[in-house]
Scaffold this active site. Structure first.
Site, short mmCIF file in Angstrom:
data_model
loop_
_atom_site.label_atom_id
_atom_site.label_comp_id
_atom_site.label_asym_id
_atom_site.label_seq_id
_atom_site.Cartn_x
_atom_site.Cartn_y
_atom_site.Cartn_z
CB CYS A 91 -0.99 0.16 1.27
SG CYS A 91 -1.98 1.47 1.23
N GLY A 203 -2.80 -7.61 -10.48
CA GLY A 203 -2.81 -6.38 -11.33
C GLY A 203 -3.35 -6.70 -12.64
#
Length: 322
Positions: A91, A203
């Site tokens: 993150c 992703g």
């Protein structure tokens, strides 16, 4: 065990969302939202660690940078029954950076290795890491290899890689999910360098064909926002990867209605459950009416606990059962 994973997503993959996803993908590995070590050590850990037995296999994702603290929270997670403890090194948000955890730790491979080692010594379940390809101007080849060497030496059980760099300054967390270019090929090369390390790619995986193509190169795929906005993708992936028969959406809604009834009886607000189901008919006839009926019914000052069946009835009038 990591062939199909649903990514940890802040504000989304809470226990109600995970219960819903489990109905769609019985074999998928589910992850909690990121929970900081401080929150678990000094907050309401019972509430934060709560989950339903039906969620297994389910992993607890934690964030922090102190090995001793992370060892304690890993033990708490194992004692609560979680099947895996995952460390967030992914993150990029400013608040996370200020706390010295998340993607900024990719600049401290030794510290991450110490955290993994401490957690591994504290628990008997797999300790895993979710990371990026790197941050800022880090070299995608040598520095990433060195980072992974440190984790392997520390005994990491699996590495999930979001196949983008993170830019710690100048991009928001949302922009960091789209602007840095995807580089799946770099993840594939990483697997070639560490063939014994279970490697999961995250992703840009938005359909079954892409997921199956990735699985020719790595050990697993981790699906994030695509699975949240179009939950039926999980059912399609489950069918393609495990041969499980596709359920009917109506069956899923009936099961979720039973779950909602129990949650409402326990004092949970209706919309805390129903908000995760808005995309169930994504791309199908009646999807808009389903969202409208579900949203409106959940937003009332005194919403009906039967809102799922009501939304289903409206949708059924538009489309055949599926």
């Amino acid at each position: 065990p990591w062939q199909l994973c649903v990514a940890p997503m802040m504000d989304w993959t809470d226990r109600h969302c995970r219960y819903f996803h489990r109905l769609l993908a019985p074999h998928a590995r589910l992850y909690t939202e990121m929970i900081t070590a401080a929150a678990l050590l000094h907050g309401d850990s019972g509430r934060l660690l709560r989950y339903a037995s039906a969620e297994h296999p389910v992993a607890l994702q934690v964030a922090g940078h102190e090995p001793a603290e992370l060892a304690r929270v890993a033990r708490m997670g194992m004692d609560a029954g979680y099947d895996e403890i995952n460390l967030n090194v992914c993150c990029p948000s400013g608040r996370v950076q200020a706390g010295r955890f998340g993607a900024i730790l990719m600049l401290e491979a030794g510290r991450v290795a110490d955290c993994v080692r401490a957690m591994r010594e504290a628990v008997d379940v797999p300790v895993t890491v979710k990371c990026r390809l790197g941050v800022d101007d880090q070299d995608l080849e040598a520095e990433l290899e060195q980072f992974v060497v440190a984790l392997v030496d520390a005994g990491v059980a699996m590495l999930a890689v979001h196949a983008r760099k993170a830019w710690l300054k100048g991009l928001s967390p949302k922009q960091n999910r789209t602007i840095p270019p995807l580089d799946h090929a770099r993840v594939h090369r990483l697997k070639c360098s560490f063939p014994a390390l279970p490697l999961v790619v995250n992703g840009g995986i938005t359909d079954v064909d892409t997921a199956q193509g990735q699985l020719e190169c790595v050990d697993g795929v981790m699906i994030g926002r695509a699975a949240y906005h179009d939950p039926w993708l999980l059912a399609r992936l489950e069918a393609a990867l495990y041969g499980t028969a596709l359920p009917q959406r109506e069956q899923v809604l009936v099961a979720m209605q039973a779950y909602l009834d129990g949650q409402v009886a326990a004092g949970v607000a209706v919309n805390q459950v129903t908000r995760h189901l808005l995309g169930l008919f994504q791309g199908e006839p009646g999807a808009r009416r389903f969202r409208q009926t579900l949203g409106a019914g959940s937003a009332r000052s005194h919403p009906s606990a039967q809102v799922l069946l009501r939304a289903l009835a409206v949708t059924r009038a538009i489309r055949p059962a599926a």
